[in-house]
Scaffold this active site. Sequence first.
Site, short mmCIF file in Angstrom:
data_model
loop_
_atom_site.label_atom_id
_atom_site.label_comp_id
_atom_site.label_asym_id
_atom_site.label_seq_id
_atom_site.Cartn_x
_atom_site.Cartn_y
_atom_site.Cartn_z
N GLY A 191 -35.51 -7.19 37.20
CA GLY A 191 -36.31 -6.05 36.77
C GLY A 191 -36.60 -6.24 35.28
NE ARG A 202 -33.94 11.11 36.67
CZ ARG A 202 -33.29 12.15 36.19
NH1 ARG A 202 -33.46 13.36 36.73
NH2 ARG A 202 -32.46 12.01 35.18
CG HIS A 250 -25.94 8.26 35.96
ND1 HIS A 250 -25.78 8.76 34.69
CD2 HIS A 250 -27.15 7.64 35.95
CE1 HIS A 250 -26.84 8.45 33.96
NE2 HIS A 250 -27.68 7.78 34.71
#
Length: 301
Positions: A3, A76, A169
Amino acid sequence: MVGAGAVGATCAQVLAARDYADVVLVDIKEGLPQGKALDINQMGAVLGYEPNVVGSNGYEESAESDVVVITAGVPRTGDMSRDDLVSINEKIVVQVVEAAAVQSPEAILIVVSNPLDAMCHVAKSVSGWPKERVFGMAGILDTARFSTFIAWETGASVKDVTAMVLGGHGDQMVPVVSATTVGGVPVRKLASEDAIQAMVERTAKGGGELVKLLGTSAWYAPGAAAAQMVDAIMLDEKRMLPCTAYLEGEYGIEGLYMGVPVKLGRGGIEEVVELELSEDEQTMLNESADAVREVVGVLTT
Ligand code: APR
């Protein structure tokens, strides 16, 4: 670094600047990892570091890596919670862990993709590696957020703040006020209970605050936090850091990834450290564990 997005590239840059290890950035987007690697190498000419940073769309260049950091996935946006990402990121994490593990079967795996605790379960079951070598980055970030607020509130240097955040988390993470000090002085001696509660709440919702401001999740502090874990492993620092570790009875929690203090060194998680929690803190930790269990329950891996 699997990533090469915002978090992965930040982590790669921070690590490159530490000047002790080569870094390979892997991403499915063509040109992105190669371009970011080139840019990070050229930044070295300005800042004065020279590890080799390589970008690739495959995993061959990453063969025999000592540490693999997984930041692949979707971040998100808008009103999404971390848990909303579960089905999308589960598929991605399965695929990238399989591919990375083939090339680097002895590596230590640090998971950053969200929802973090659940993605750690995915990484562990796909790799089949022992728990000491598969764990996640969350606590350092959550603790950094708490520490920042404490420094601002008390007017003290953030370098003197030692904070502790446990649990999953998510919004039910547990900032442990009883284990939080400024230069060895308990934070309760320096800030009012109201101010502390406000900081606890802001920390728990800290990721969401950034998503609201940025339209996507944060990367500077997350990238640096993952890099700190790589440092601790590669340099065998035996750092005591909050990480997302697989618990087998510690803190009364069985078979679940949760944020707890651990000793990090060349062997990965060399010890899970058990803090003495107040009754309230243990209750909050149990609630946080329930929330993690719920997300883990929807995994198909
Ligand atoms: N293989 C390799 N890379 C992938 C794959 C895959 N199968 N799927 C997605 N990616 C890459 C994307 O191409 C993108 O470049 O992962 C990268 C993610 O980068 P960003 O979209 O910038 O997201 P980022 O902010 O870095 O967050 C990554 O970390 O903090 C968590 O919640 C966050 O889960 C998210 C992850």
